[in-house]
Design a protein around this motif. Structure first.
Motif, short mmCIF file in Angstrom:
data_model
loop_
_atom_site.label_atom_id
_atom_site.label_comp_id
_atom_site.label_asym_id
_atom_site.label_seq_id
_atom_site.Cartn_x
_atom_site.Cartn_y
_atom_site.Cartn_z
N ALA B 222 0.83 -1.21 0.00
CA ALA B 222 0.00 0.00 0.00
C ALA B 222 0.86 1.25 0.00
CB ALA B 222 -0.93 -0.01 1.22
N ALA B 223 1.91 1.26 0.84
CA ALA B 223 2.80 2.43 0.87
C ALA B 223 3.43 2.64 -0.51
CB ALA B 223 3.88 2.23 1.93
N ALA B 224 3.89 1.55 -1.11
CA ALA B 224 4.52 1.67 -2.42
C ALA B 224 3.54 2.22 -3.46
CB ALA B 224 5.05 0.30 -2.86
N ARG B 225 2.31 1.76 -3.41
CA ARG B 225 1.34 2.23 -4.40
C ARG B 225 1.02 3.70 -4.22
NH1 ARG B 225 -3.38 -2.02 -4.22
NH2 ARG B 225 -4.36 -0.54 -5.68
N LEU B 226 1.03 4.19 -2.98
CA LEU B 226 0.77 5.62 -2.78
C LEU B 226 1.84 6.48 -3.45
CD1 LEU B 226 -0.48 5.90 0.93
CD2 LEU B 226 -1.84 6.00 -1.16
N THR B 227 3.07 5.99 -3.45
CA THR B 227 4.13 6.79 -4.08
C THR B 227 3.96 6.85 -5.59
OG1 THR B 227 5.64 4.93 -4.25
CG2 THR B 227 5.80 6.27 -2.26
N THR B 228 3.32 5.84 -6.17
CA THR B 228 3.12 5.90 -7.63
C THR B 228 2.13 6.99 -8.00
OG1 THR B 228 1.29 4.32 -7.67
CG2 THR B 228 3.51 3.40 -7.80
N GLU B 229 1.41 7.53 -7.00
CA GLU B 229 0.51 8.66 -7.23
C GLU B 229 1.19 9.98 -6.91
OE1 GLU B 229 -2.48 8.59 -8.56
OE2 GLU B 229 -2.53 6.41 -8.72
N GLY B 230 2.49 9.94 -6.61
CA GLY B 230 3.20 11.18 -6.40
C GLY B 230 3.48 11.53 -4.95
N LEU B 231 2.97 10.74 -4.00
CA LEU B 231 3.29 11.03 -2.61
C LEU B 231 4.76 10.70 -2.36
CD1 LEU B 231 0.33 9.75 -0.39
CD2 LEU B 231 0.66 11.98 -1.46
N SER B 232 5.37 11.42 -1.43
CA SER B 232 6.74 11.09 -1.07
C SER B 232 6.74 9.79 -0.28
CB SER B 232 7.35 12.21 -0.22
OG SER B 232 7.01 12.02 1.14
N PRO B 233 7.84 9.05 -0.29
CA PRO B 233 7.90 7.77 0.42
C PRO B 233 7.56 7.91 1.91
CG PRO B 233 9.77 7.94 -1.03
CD PRO B 233 9.07 9.27 -1.08
N ARG B 234 7.99 9.04 2.52
CA ARG B 234 7.75 9.17 3.95
C ARG B 234 6.28 9.47 4.27
NH1 ARG B 234 13.23 12.61 5.51
NH2 ARG B 234 14.68 10.89 5.02
N VAL B 235 5.68 10.34 3.48
CA VAL B 235 4.25 10.62 3.67
C VAL B 235 3.44 9.34 3.43
CG1 VAL B 235 2.26 11.82 2.66
CG2 VAL B 235 4.37 13.08 3.19
N ALA B 236 3.81 8.62 2.40
CA ALA B 236 3.09 7.38 2.08
C ALA B 236 3.23 6.37 3.21
CB ALA B 236 3.63 6.79 0.77
N ALA B 237 4.41 6.26 3.78
CA ALA B 237 4.64 5.27 4.83
C ALA B 237 3.92 5.66 6.11
CB ALA B 237 6.14 5.09 5.09
N ARG B 238 3.85 6.96 6.39
CA ARG B 238 3.09 7.37 7.57
C ARG B 238 1.63 6.96 7.43
NH1 ARG B 238 5.73 13.42 8.07
NH2 ARG B 238 7.84 12.58 8.17
N ALA B 239 1.09 7.17 6.24
CA ALA B 239 -0.33 6.86 6.04
C ALA B 239 -0.59 5.35 5.97
CB ALA B 239 -0.82 7.53 4.76
N ALA B 240 0.30 4.63 5.29
CA ALA B 240 0.00 3.22 5.03
C ALA B 240 0.61 2.28 6.07
CB ALA B 240 0.49 2.82 3.64
N ILE B 241 1.65 2.73 6.78
CA ILE B 241 2.31 1.83 7.74
C ILE B 241 2.08 2.30 9.17
CG2 ILE B 241 4.51 0.81 8.44
CD1 ILE B 241 5.44 1.08 5.53
N ALA B 242 2.51 3.54 9.50
CA ALA B 242 2.41 3.98 10.90
C ALA B 242 0.96 4.09 11.35
CB ALA B 242 3.13 5.31 11.07
N GLY B 243 0.12 4.69 10.54
CA GLY B 243 -1.28 4.92 10.92
C GLY B 243 -2.03 3.64 11.25
N PRO B 244 -2.00 2.64 10.38
CA PRO B 244 -2.71 1.40 10.71
C PRO B 244 -2.11 0.66 11.90
CG PRO B 244 -2.40 1.58 8.34
CD PRO B 244 -1.59 2.69 8.96
N LEU B 245 -0.79 0.84 12.18
CA LEU B 245 -0.17 0.02 13.22
C LEU B 245 -0.42 0.51 14.64
CD1 LEU B 245 3.28 -1.14 11.82
CD2 LEU B 245 1.13 -2.37 11.94
N THR B 246 -0.68 1.79 14.82
CA THR B 246 -0.84 2.26 16.20
C THR B 246 -1.70 3.50 16.26
OG1 THR B 246 0.33 2.84 18.23
CG2 THR B 246 1.17 3.83 16.22
N ASP B 247 -2.32 3.71 17.43
CA ASP B 247 -3.02 4.96 17.73
C ASP B 247 -2.31 5.70 18.85
OD1 ASP B 247 -5.08 4.40 15.92
OD2 ASP B 247 -6.16 3.25 17.40
N ASP B 248 -1.24 5.13 19.38
CA ASP B 248 -0.53 5.71 20.52
C ASP B 248 0.42 6.79 20.00
OD1 ASP B 248 1.02 4.35 23.44
OD2 ASP B 248 1.56 6.20 22.41
N PRO B 249 0.30 8.04 20.47
CA PRO B 249 1.14 9.13 19.94
C PRO B 249 2.63 8.84 20.11
CG PRO B 249 -0.59 10.01 21.38
CD PRO B 249 -0.66 8.52 21.47
#
Lengths: 268, 268, 268, 268, 268, 268
Positions: B222-249
């Motif tokens: 999912a993170a990889a696919r977001l970058t194919t739409e122009g998102l930077s790798p870090r923004v994509a990973a925050r949305a597709a990896i960090a967000g789903p994995l935790t709600d703890d700040p």
């Protein structure tokens, strides 16, 4: 879950007085309670008894949501008409079959209360919805099984049900009997079957901490059958024995070590 | 939730003996239990096996309220007439398809008990409401999956169900395999895919305190696919990896730091 | 609870990357998880996105008794005939609309499992009762929201659901954005709106002991609108801000003191 | 439980800003949350407001088993035909009536979620079973009440519901107002009414240990009315005040002593 | 579960005043509560009383899901027409039969409340669904049984039910009476029957730790009947006495030792 | 459970102001709450009041599963047509009868909420399913009873219900009144009746540890009636008094000793 028994006699070798007690209780019209662990051969035993006594066998696998109607019958709507359909217990009562309720403690208690007038001297099944009472046909027998290891406060047979039954206890078969079963069911060599049985006995001697339940005859047969497809004995045993017995990585590693000790890398 | 398998073979590279065990068990008519974490490729594996064995695949996503009728079938009222409609399990039994029950522990126990006569040597499905028993067509196979990490007292497979199955354990794929999957599924460069896999492996090495579950192959794709739409790798990973994995700040901040270490700000 | 989106674009000013992530995920067919507190603008954001992407929006407010049938559809009896009526999710799938499940953790888990084949690469909705599988029309998007502050053991998204989604986190808007929203929605002066936002920010800095949840943008708008009917700012804020936030007399008195500090007795 | 409002204006004297806040919120289309103890006049207040605003009033007493269908409507089978019958909420929405949900926390949460699109700017009621959405007619207002003293973890308004509402807090009326109500409702002398109010105020000053809830205006009226049938003030107060307030013999004796202090043995 | 009484008088020897109390209460139209352990002869006693009083006997085995409709009756759909079918209690009321509710505490409390107007001086059964009240025919009697040993907070007779009844307490019969019952029911010698009764009395003297319940007359009869099929007394007692009484291996071994002490290896 | 009152006036001697309070409340249209232990004469009192006020009496014994429909009415399917059948409360409202809800706390809370608009000044019954509101006919009165000794957190009258009622407290009748009742109801001598009342008073002075509830007038009548069939006073009291009051062997022995002290071996 209902099913008719199979026609050929299953491989069953008596271990103790279980055959004599079963036949005496059956002839006296007493109900029978089979106690023992998963996969030790209770179903196989009932199938053999039904075969020897030449009675049809109707098996019901019990579960949490088994209702009285599931056992006794219900009205079904067919083409606008309501039609009564006998449940498996009623069919057994009418036909004089042996009715086997597997893992009866799983059923709700109201379901087992329906067994009382069948299980004692009255031998009859009141069908409330029909407003009739059916006397059990000659030959009817009631057999239930349960696993004392699963026994809990919430799931238990009521004493008033237990005291209506004659109990037969089962353990795992003796080594040579179990070897014979594995050979007969999986078509493997007696040598390899003996290895599998020795492995099972070693596992059964373990403290059960970490193990959910010890290795049954059933998993030995599965392991043996996998090797007939070309898997090595150890790979087969990991899949058919270690995998089903535990999810704990440490315990799993211990089982794999035992498998490597007791089983050869390749079949001769 | 039922669905037919897709027609093209999914990308699946065997890691260990899983393909051999699956095929041996399938040929022996033994049922199969797939154990492993979310998103590690269990579904992909079953799809590949069904493709290789040239059998139709019927998948059922299990849940709390899945009833026996949902699996086996029910009468529906259509135009005043009642009509029996086979459930997905019955269809698989009749057609000789592979029936895959995903996350089977989610289903109620009475639902899994219906599997017993199918899962052992009997290979038949009693359909109580129809009063018939259907013998499994040649080619029928039963596969269930579950995630041992979710295992609890309330939600667990009964031993009598487990011991009717051959188990195959899954972990996450090896790095080069996982890279290949990400490249194939998201259409990104191998270099970036390798960065994502290194990030995932770092997350998987963390103690899971605070993390709900470690990063699956699915979230990497999912993170990889977001970058194919122009998102930077870090923004994509925050949305597709960090967000789903935790709600703890706090945990979230830690994940973002790892993302910034392992992933470039922009794709080359 | 289903409703179509409104036609005019709602007032929404992007704060961070949320618009870019939403559009990338939508174009990739990935599902989206919006995380954030009550009344921070999640619904407003989805409405703006649907408007910008020119897709119909179908919103479902989730609750405890939302069943799969409520989402997917059911047979209704009309004039003696049974007739299938699509649920909101099915309608969105067929029409290529964006389906927004608000407060999705309120729904029963079996309801969210139905989302799995829609949320991952398969993008299809199996409708068990009809015996068909509907492929999502082009343009279909799945968006769910939840409030991590409400998260509990009993009510939580399953990991297998979360890992099928791309997450976007929301907080309250920046001061100048929030002022703009209050001005636009309530028709009050920028000076008064700024007072209200300062009050809200002070309340948001409080420890939440005693407060159920901090003041949302929604309650600021309500307070502002009450003053357009002639109420004084302080009376309006007691009714629209302090009252909904607490039932505790001590905490309530504290809020009233803050209101008196931050808000004028009369509007200029 | 539905009922239409009565036609004559009930006796209601405003204590604070409650009338102004109600009318401002109503004119702004904001929903209203009335907070206060049993029998303090919340229902009376809503009846007066409906009368002053010249809107029909539809009251629903909420309870544990109030379903969404009870509010919104359902299909009924009449003479073989299914017929849709609007629920009280739908009728209020269509007619532009004020809908008053008394003790709303008693209702199940799924019932209150149906209020969300009505309670915020959308002002519309989606009727899922009909597949339509009804825009609230001009004049529609939503009012709910609850008693914070009953508030518990299990029974509470969701924050997302509370923050959609403007709150008005109620206490018991001032002494002279309460005297006026007792005189007007029971037709007793002002002197005796003043005695009853002094008794009530003394009881309200007690620590509530042992008392279930303090004396409401309603029980004062009941006591006064019993004396119009010839009962002595003390006998009447024991039956109408002490009896409903406690079952504890010790507390009861204390209340009887207070009754004997504050009330005369016979009316002048 | 309903059943009619058998025609021949069961073997019942009065132990104390139970016959006199039963007949006095019956003639006075008072309801009767039988208290005592499993299998001590309560059912046998009621059968004997019904026989002596020449009244039909209708027995209902109570259970968790016994509803009021199960006792009173319900509408059934037959061939498109609804038809009222009396339940067993209503039949007993109309026919002047003795209605025996076995293990009444198992039934839900709402079920027992329906007994109140029948159990006190009113002697009538209101049938809400029919909108009629049926006066009990002459000869009607209500008898309920329960086992105080099972008594728990959750399952107990309400005092308002108990105080509507006359209680008769049962224990196990005296030795010579119990011997007579075993001889009469199983057709074994008096000597062997005396051995069995001595064994039962020894078991009844044990502390009940580990034993679920002590040996009832019923299990003695079952053991005796197994020997008429050729089983040795000890094998029969293990199956019919030790097995039903315990699942604990240690307790079981103790019981087997007692069996070996009290019973001969072979019958003379 | 519904029943009409009997025609002849029951034996009831007023103890305190209960008759005056009942009549005053009834004439004022206030609802009445009777508090007191099992079998103290609450039902008898209501029957006497209904007789004196010349109103029909409709009694409903409340229980756990009493639904609003059981009180208000429901549609029944008869011959293919749906037909509305009034429940007992609706019948009382239409006919101006006194409706007596016995043990009202047993009913579900939603059931008691339906009483609110009837219990306060509104005196009307909204029948949601019919879409109508029925004004109570002249003469309608609502009376409920409950036993404070049973009061628990789970089962309690809501304050909003209690404060709509006038309370009358009951204890056991004075000795000479109770003797009169026993003589009148059982037809025994005044001397023996006085012995029974002295026994009951001694039991009522006991600490209630071990006793479920103290001896009611009802059990005294039952004991007296058994002696008219020839049982000795002591045997009758064991069956009718000791048996219903306790299952504890020690407490039971204590009661039997008291019986032997207070009652003669034979009636004169």
């Amino acid at each position: 879950m209902i099913e008719r028994g199979r026609r050929s006699r299953p491989f069953y070798v008596p271990v103790s007085t279980e055959v004599a007690v079963f036949e005496a209780a059956y002839r006296q019209g007493l109900s029978i309670l089979l106690k023992g662990p998963t996969g030790c051969g209770k179903t196989r035993f009932v199938e053999a008894m039904a075969h020897d006594l030449d009675r049809p066998l109707i098996t019901v696998s019990c579960h949490d949501d088994l209702t009285t109607a599931d056992l006794v019958g219900r009205y079904l709507l067919r083409g606008g008409e309501t039609e009564w359909v006998d449940g498996p217990l009623t069919r057994a009562v009418r036909e004089g079959a042996i009715c086997y309720l597997d893992e009866v403690v799983e059923a709700r208690q109201d379901t087992t209360v329906v067994l009382h007038p069948l299980a004692d001297h009255r031998r009859r099944l009141p069908i409330e919805r029909l407003g009739v009472t059916v006397d059990a046909a000659a030959g009817f027998g009631l057999v239930v099984s349960y696993n004392p290891g699963y026994q809990s406060v919430l799931k238990d047979l009521k004493d008033s049900t237990r005291q209506r039954m004659v109990a037969i206890e089962f353990g795992y078969p003796a080594a040579h009997v179990e070897e014979g079963i594995v050979v007969a069911e999986a078509g493997v060599s007696a040598v390899y079957a003996a290895d599998l049985v020795r492995l099972a006995q070693a596992i059964r001697r373990l403290e059960t901490g970490g193990l959910r339940e010890v290795a049954s005859t059933r998993v030995l047969i599965a392991a043996a059958r996998l090797t007939t497809e070309g898997l090595s004995p150890r790979v087969a045993a990991r899949a058919a024995i270690a995998g089903p017995l535990t999810d704990d990585p440490v315990v799993s590693r211990g089982l794999v070590e035992m498998i490597d000790i007791y089983l050869p890398e390749f079949l001769a």
